[in-house]
Design a protein around this motif. Structure first.
Motif, PDB file in Angstrom:
ATOM      1  N   VAL A   1       0.872  -1.181   0.000  1.00 56.46           N
ATOM      2  CA  VAL A   1       0.000   0.000   0.000  1.00 56.46           C
ATOM      3  C   VAL A   1       0.903   1.222   0.000  1.00 56.46           C
ATOM      4  O   VAL A   1       1.695   1.422   0.918  1.00 56.46           O
ATOM      5  N   ASP A   2       0.800   2.031  -1.025  1.00 52.35           N
ATOM      6  CA  ASP A   2       1.538   3.287  -1.065  1.00 52.35           C
ATOM      7  C   ASP A   2       0.649   4.415  -0.550  1.00 52.35           C
ATOM      8  O   ASP A   2      -0.567   4.388  -0.736  1.00 52.35           O
ATOM      9  N   ASP A   3       1.259   5.380   0.098  1.00 52.55           N
ATOM     10  CA  ASP A   3       0.566   6.605   0.518  1.00 52.55           C
ATOM     11  C   ASP A   3      -0.573   6.396   1.510  1.00 52.55           C
ATOM     12  O   ASP A   3      -1.596   7.081   1.448  1.00 52.55           O
ATOM     13  N   ALA A   4      -0.432   5.465   2.437  1.00 54.35           N
ATOM     14  CA  ALA A   4      -1.438   5.289   3.500  1.00 54.35           C
ATOM     15  C   ALA A   4      -1.400   6.508   4.416  1.00 54.35           C
ATOM     16  O   ALA A   4      -0.361   7.162   4.568  1.00 54.35           O
ATOM     17  N   VAL A   5      -2.532   6.817   5.003  1.00 55.73           N
ATOM     18  CA  VAL A   5      -2.624   7.929   5.947  1.00 55.73           C
ATOM     19  C   VAL A   5      -3.360   7.474   7.200  1.00 55.73           C
ATOM     20  O   VAL A   5      -4.160   6.548   7.163  1.00 55.73           O
ATOM     21  N   ALA A   6      -3.083   8.144   8.296  1.00 55.60           N
ATOM     22  CA  ALA A   6      -3.750   7.833   9.558  1.00 55.60           C
ATOM     23  C   ALA A   6      -5.142   8.435   9.551  1.00 55.60           C
ATOM     24  O   ALA A   6      -5.324   9.602   9.201  1.00 55.60           O
ATOM     25  N   CYS A   7      -6.129   7.640   9.963  1.00 51.61           N
ATOM     26  CA  CYS A   7      -7.520   8.095  10.042  1.00 51.61           C
ATOM     27  C   CYS A   7      -8.058   8.051  11.465  1.00 51.61           C
ATOM     28  O   CYS A   7      -9.176   8.470  11.704  1.00 51.61           O
ATOM     29  N   ASP A   8      -7.284   7.520  12.377  1.00 51.50           N
ATOM     30  CA  ASP A   8      -7.710   7.315  13.759  1.00 51.50           C
ATOM     31  C   ASP A   8      -7.182   8.458  14.619  1.00 51.50           C
ATOM     32  O   ASP A   8      -5.990   8.769  14.570  1.00 51.50           O
TER      33      ASP A   8
END
Length: 176
Positions: free
Chosen positions: A122-129
């Motif tokens: 997975v490229d470019d994952a971001v935190a959502c929590d």
């Protein structure tokens, strides 16, 4: 799929019924004297450059992989899927189990069985929590000063398992 069980819910329900009635204690109190163990499910997620995805929790001083502790009557795989959705906003098809690692009691935390699954690329994952300050992709050796030594050992085994196709069993990150 239910949040509690990552497999087919109808098959799971049928399997529970096939087990028969709930088991009763033949000697009262035996079950309550048993050790309490926890379990956790996490994912080894990499980017297209081969770096490992780490989450940056706001509630502890070290990095971790996406995942977390199981809830009541939840499998480690289901916990990993749930936590990945919560932490990263992603619904991933988890790959095979890479590592089962037993970790000893640590302060207030009971000893734990840690399950690491292949989370794919997975490229470019971001935190959502809101519990996370962000995510970071690091080579495993780059991450060493920012993670627990046992996690470094566990992830080294997970990467080896990914290459060999054979899952590993470890105790405190050391293959047994």
């Amino acid at each position: 799929m239910s949040a509690q069980h990552a497999g087919d819910p109808a098959t799971f329900a049928a399997d529970v019924l096939d087990e028969g009635p709930a088991e009763l204690e033949h000697e009262p109190g035996v079950a309550s004297r048993r050790a309490v163990k926890t379990s956790a499910g996490g994912a080894l997620i990499r980017d297209s450059r081969g770096r490992v995805l780490f989450v940056v929790p706001g509630y502890k001083a070290v990095l971790d992989i996406p995942g977390g502790m199981t809830e009541d009557d939840e499998s480690p795989r289901a916990a990993a899927l749930r936590e990945i959705r919560e932490e990263l906003g992603l619904t991933l098809p988890l790959g095979p189990l890479l590592v089962v690692d037993w970790t000893p009691r640590n302060g207030v935390w009971h000893d734990c069985h840690q399950f690491v699954f292949d989370g794919g690329v997975v490229d470019d994952a971001v935190a959502c929590d809101p519990e996370l300050e962000g995510v970071v992709y690091l080579a495993l050796d780059e991450a060493r000063p920012r993670i627990h030594p046992s996690l470094h050992r566990r992830l080294t085994l997970a990467l080896a398992a990914l290459e060999s196709g054979a899952p590993r069993y470890a105790e405190f990150g050391r293959e047994v």
